[in-house]
Design an enzyme around this catalytic site. Structure first.
Site, PDB file in Angstrom:
ATOM      1  N   TYR A 227     -24.227 -19.136   0.725  1.00  0.00           N
ATOM      2  CA  TYR A 227     -25.033 -19.483   1.910  1.00  0.00           C
ATOM      3  C   TYR A 227     -26.072 -18.389   2.160  1.00  0.00           C
ATOM      4  O   TYR A 227     -27.257 -18.663   2.343  1.00  0.00           O
ATOM      5  CB  TYR A 227     -24.109 -19.648   3.118  1.00  0.00           C
ATOM      6  CG  TYR A 227     -24.847 -19.764   4.438  1.00  0.00           C
ATOM      7  CD1 TYR A 227     -25.611 -20.887   4.734  1.00  0.00           C
ATOM      8  CD2 TYR A 227     -24.788 -18.736   5.391  1.00  0.00           C
ATOM      9  CE1 TYR A 227     -26.299 -20.990   5.941  1.00  0.00           C
ATOM     10  CE2 TYR A 227     -25.466 -18.833   6.597  1.00  0.00           C
ATOM     11  CZ  TYR A 227     -26.223 -19.962   6.865  1.00  0.00           C
ATOM     12  OH  TYR A 227     -26.906 -20.058   8.056  1.00  0.00           O
TER      13      TYR A 227
ATOM     14  N   SER B 161     -30.936 -16.151   8.415  1.00  0.00           N
ATOM     15  CA  SER B 161     -29.618 -15.903   9.008  1.00  0.00           C
ATOM     16  C   SER B 161     -29.269 -14.422   8.944  1.00  0.00           C
ATOM     17  O   SER B 161     -29.706 -13.706   8.031  1.00  0.00           O
ATOM     18  CB  SER B 161     -28.589 -16.699   8.205  1.00  0.00           C
ATOM     19  OG  SER B 161     -27.306 -16.170   8.369  1.00  0.00           O
TER      20      SER B 161
HETATM   21  N1  LIG Z   1     -25.846 -21.571  14.635  1.00  0.00           N
HETATM   22  C1  LIG Z   1     -25.852 -20.337  14.123  1.00  0.00           C
HETATM   23  O1  LIG Z   1     -25.091 -19.462  14.559  1.00  0.00           O
HETATM   24  C2  LIG Z   1     -26.799 -19.987  13.012  1.00  0.00           C
HETATM   25  C3  LIG Z   1     -26.801 -18.650  12.564  1.00  0.00           C
HETATM   26  C4  LIG Z   1     -27.673 -18.300  11.534  1.00  0.00           C
HETATM   27  C5  LIG Z   1     -28.520 -19.252  10.986  1.00  0.00           C
HETATM   28  N2  LIG Z   1     -28.480 -20.539  11.425  1.00  0.00           N
HETATM   29  C6  LIG Z   1     -29.388 -21.511  10.803  1.00  0.00           C
HETATM   30  O2  LIG Z   1     -30.065 -22.252  11.809  1.00  0.00           O
HETATM   31  C7  LIG Z   1     -30.277 -23.583  11.362  1.00  0.00           C
HETATM   32  C8  LIG Z   1     -29.715 -24.560  12.373  1.00  0.00           C
HETATM   33  O3  LIG Z   1     -28.322 -24.310  12.514  1.00  0.00           O
HETATM   34  P1  LIG Z   1     -27.384 -25.126  13.493  1.00  0.00           P
HETATM   35  O4  LIG Z   1     -26.385 -24.171  14.025  1.00  0.00           O
HETATM   36  O5  LIG Z   1     -28.206 -25.935  14.392  1.00  0.00           O
HETATM   37  O6  LIG Z   1     -26.623 -26.035  12.429  1.00  0.00           O
HETATM   38  P2  LIG Z   1     -26.292 -27.596  12.427  1.00  0.00           P
HETATM   39  O7  LIG Z   1     -25.412 -27.818  11.251  1.00  0.00           O
HETATM   40  O8  LIG Z   1     -25.815 -28.011  13.765  1.00  0.00           O
HETATM   41  O9  LIG Z   1     -27.716 -28.253  12.175  1.00  0.00           O
HETATM   42  C9  LIG Z   1     -28.258 -28.501  10.912  1.00  0.00           C
HETATM   43  C10 LIG Z   1     -28.686 -29.959  10.875  1.00  0.00           C
HETATM   44  O10 LIG Z   1     -29.353 -30.193   9.635  1.00  0.00           O
HETATM   45  C11 LIG Z   1     -28.937 -31.427   9.115  1.00  0.00           C
HETATM   46  N3  LIG Z   1     -29.081 -31.349   7.655  1.00  0.00           N
HETATM   47  C12 LIG Z   1     -28.337 -30.614   6.800  1.00  0.00           C
HETATM   48  N4  LIG Z   1     -28.748 -30.809   5.529  1.00  0.00           N
HETATM   49  C13 LIG Z   1     -29.796 -31.680   5.603  1.00  0.00           C
HETATM   50  C14 LIG Z   1     -30.634 -32.279   4.643  1.00  0.00           C
HETATM   51  N5  LIG Z   1     -30.492 -32.032   3.337  1.00  0.00           N
HETATM   52  N6  LIG Z   1     -31.604 -33.126   5.054  1.00  0.00           N
HETATM   53  C15 LIG Z   1     -31.765 -33.410   6.376  1.00  0.00           C
HETATM   54  N7  LIG Z   1     -30.975 -32.883   7.337  1.00  0.00           N
HETATM   55  C16 LIG Z   1     -30.009 -32.021   6.957  1.00  0.00           C
HETATM   56  C17 LIG Z   1     -27.493 -31.611   9.556  1.00  0.00           C
HETATM   57  O11 LIG Z   1     -27.126 -32.980   9.637  1.00  0.00           O
HETATM   58  C18 LIG Z   1     -27.496 -30.925  10.923  1.00  0.00           C
HETATM   59  O12 LIG Z   1     -27.664 -31.880  11.960  1.00  0.00           O
HETATM   60  C19 LIG Z   1     -29.647 -23.682   9.991  1.00  0.00           C
HETATM   61  O13 LIG Z   1     -30.646 -23.500   9.028  1.00  0.00           O
HETATM   62  C20 LIG Z   1     -28.675 -22.522   9.963  1.00  0.00           C
HETATM   63  O14 LIG Z   1     -28.462 -22.080   8.644  1.00  0.00           O
HETATM   64  C21 LIG Z   1     -27.643 -20.928  12.438  1.00  0.00           C
END
Ligand SMILES: NC(=O)c1ccc[n+]([C@@H]2O[C@H](COP(=O)([O-])OP(=O)(O)OC[C@H]3O[C@@H](n4cnc5c(N)ncnc54)[C@H](O)[C@@H]3O)[C@@H](O)[C@H]2O)c1
Length: 350
Positions: free
Chosen positions: A161, A136
């Site tokens: 985080y 991230s």
């Molecule tokens: N969207 C952004 O702007 C952004 C920015 C930086 C990093 N990220 C990273 O990208 C990745 C995806 O993000 P996103 O925006 O799709 O988030 P999101 O919350 O929509 O997706 C994460 C998914 O993981 C699942 N999850 C969480 N903990 C879990 C566990 N212990 N076991 C199984 N499933 C689990 C959740 O149910 C969710 O559906 C994450 O790792 C996030 O930290 C996202």
């Protein structure tokens, strides 16, 4: 520069498959004929209906299998790897959100540290061609030098985080070093788009508009010296991941980290007025948010944006969807998803 094509004869395991990014990535892989095993515990951090809607979009694919499981359960993850023997693993499952980590630290340690470790261990015992994982932009902490480059010092995370994401990068490096697992970390910068995350500002502002509530903008109301942020459209993120998948890092330690951001920071107010315009177009009437300007939050940096040089050099791609275009797609989806055009579900803000 490597421009290898994605192999459709491989098995791809995507964790967080019904999350925002996981859904679009899984769909893209399936559209290209790949086999995808999706894992997600479908937690209720935000509306689970949205997650099930995404799942409905994946289920019709014959090459898709969904496993409702928690990555922090080591035995389950082990069994899953033994059963499916994935060639490529993309770990997107994580507890997201910076503010939420102040109130709920346990879940971050479970999902982002223990869960991540379980996936690494499984990749060690059931060797994979490539392990890709979500890091991230938050690892840059309060860094002031822009654009943020992968070689910058990132040892001062300012949220739990962010520390879990930085820990992932360290653990991945160690496993690459010790067990020769090719690993790539992707530092995403604020991703937005249709079916995006309701906890993110652009989605929350839209919800508030339809609920007739005001939005809070943390920029002192100072438009001259407004904050700049890097917003990345979902299709660009997916394109970046798909380009990175066939490119395994070289060298003694096969571990690399890339920024995936837009490299074109936008003034916060420009982002907000673009969202108003996009919603106006989608609804066919003028939309103006009720705005309350608040002081800049402690620790907020004036500009965050990604250098995309390293990514571009490696795979010949950098995100560039303009926010006007991306926000229009979000607004059109939002209005349709909530059936607002016919004014059915939410209170209109006239
Ligand atoms: N969207 C952004 O702007 C952004 C920015 C930086 C990093 N990220 C990273 O990208 C990745 C995806 O993000 P996103 O925006 O799709 O988030 P999101 O919350 O929509 O997706 C994460 C998914 O993981 C699942 N999850 C969480 N903990 C879990 C566990 N212990 N076991 C199984 N499933 C689990 C959740 O149910 C969710 O559906 C994450 O790792 C996030 O930290 C996202």
């Amino acid at each position: 520069m490597s421009t290898q094509a994605l192999r459709s004869d491989l098995i791809y395991l995507v964790t967080g498959a019904v999350g925002f990014i996981g859904y679009y990535l899984s769909k893209k892989l399936l559209d290209q004929g790949c086999t995808v095993i999706g894992i997600d515990n479908v937690n209720d951090y935000y509306d689970v209906n949205l997650k099930y809607t995404r799942l409905q979009g994946l289920e019709p694919y014959e090459n898709f299998a969904f496993v409702k499981a928690n990555i922090s359960d080591k035995a389950v993850i082990d069994d899953l790897f033994a059963q499916y023997r994935p060639n490529v693993v993309v770990n997107l499952a994580a507890q997201t959100g910076v503010r939420y980590s102040l109130e709920n630290p346990d879940i971050y340690m479970q999902s982002n540290v223990i869960g991540f470790y379980n996936i690494l261990e499984a990749c060690r015992h059931y060797p994979v061609d490539h392990f890709i994982y979500a890091s991230s932009s938050s690892v840059y902490g309060a860094n002031k030098k822009v654009p943020f480059e992968e070689s910058d010092f990132v040892d001062h995370p300012v949220s739990l985080y962010a520390s879990t994401k930085k820990s992932n990068e360290l653990m991945a490096h160690t496993y690459s070093h010790l067990y020769k697992i090719p690993t790539t970390g992707l530092r995403f910068f604020t991703v937005y788009g249709p079916m995006g995350r309701p906890d993110m500002a652009y989605y929350d502002f839209t919800d508030k508009y339809f609920a007739g509530e005001s939005i809070k903008i943390f920029n002192n109301g100072d438009f001259e010296n407004d904050l700049y942020r890097d917003f990345t459209y979902i299709d660009d993120i997916v394109e970046g991941i798909v380009k990175v998948i066939p490119r395994t890092p070289e060298g003694d330690v096969q571990h690399e980290v890339f920024n995936i951001g837009n490299n074109n920071p936008e003034k916060l107010m420009h982002f907000i007025t673009s969202l108003e315009k996009a919603l106006s177009n989608a609804l066919g009437k003028e939309v103006e948010f009720k705005k309350i300007y608040e002081p800049i939050k402690l620790g907020d940096v004036p500009r965050t944006y990604a250098s995309t040089e390293r990514l571009n050099q490696a795979v010949g791609f950098k995100p560039q969807t303009p926010i006007e275009e991306g926000l229009q797609k979000f607004a059109d989806w939002y209005v349709q998803y909530h059936d607002l055009f016919k004014g059915k579900t939410l209170k209109q803000n006239n």
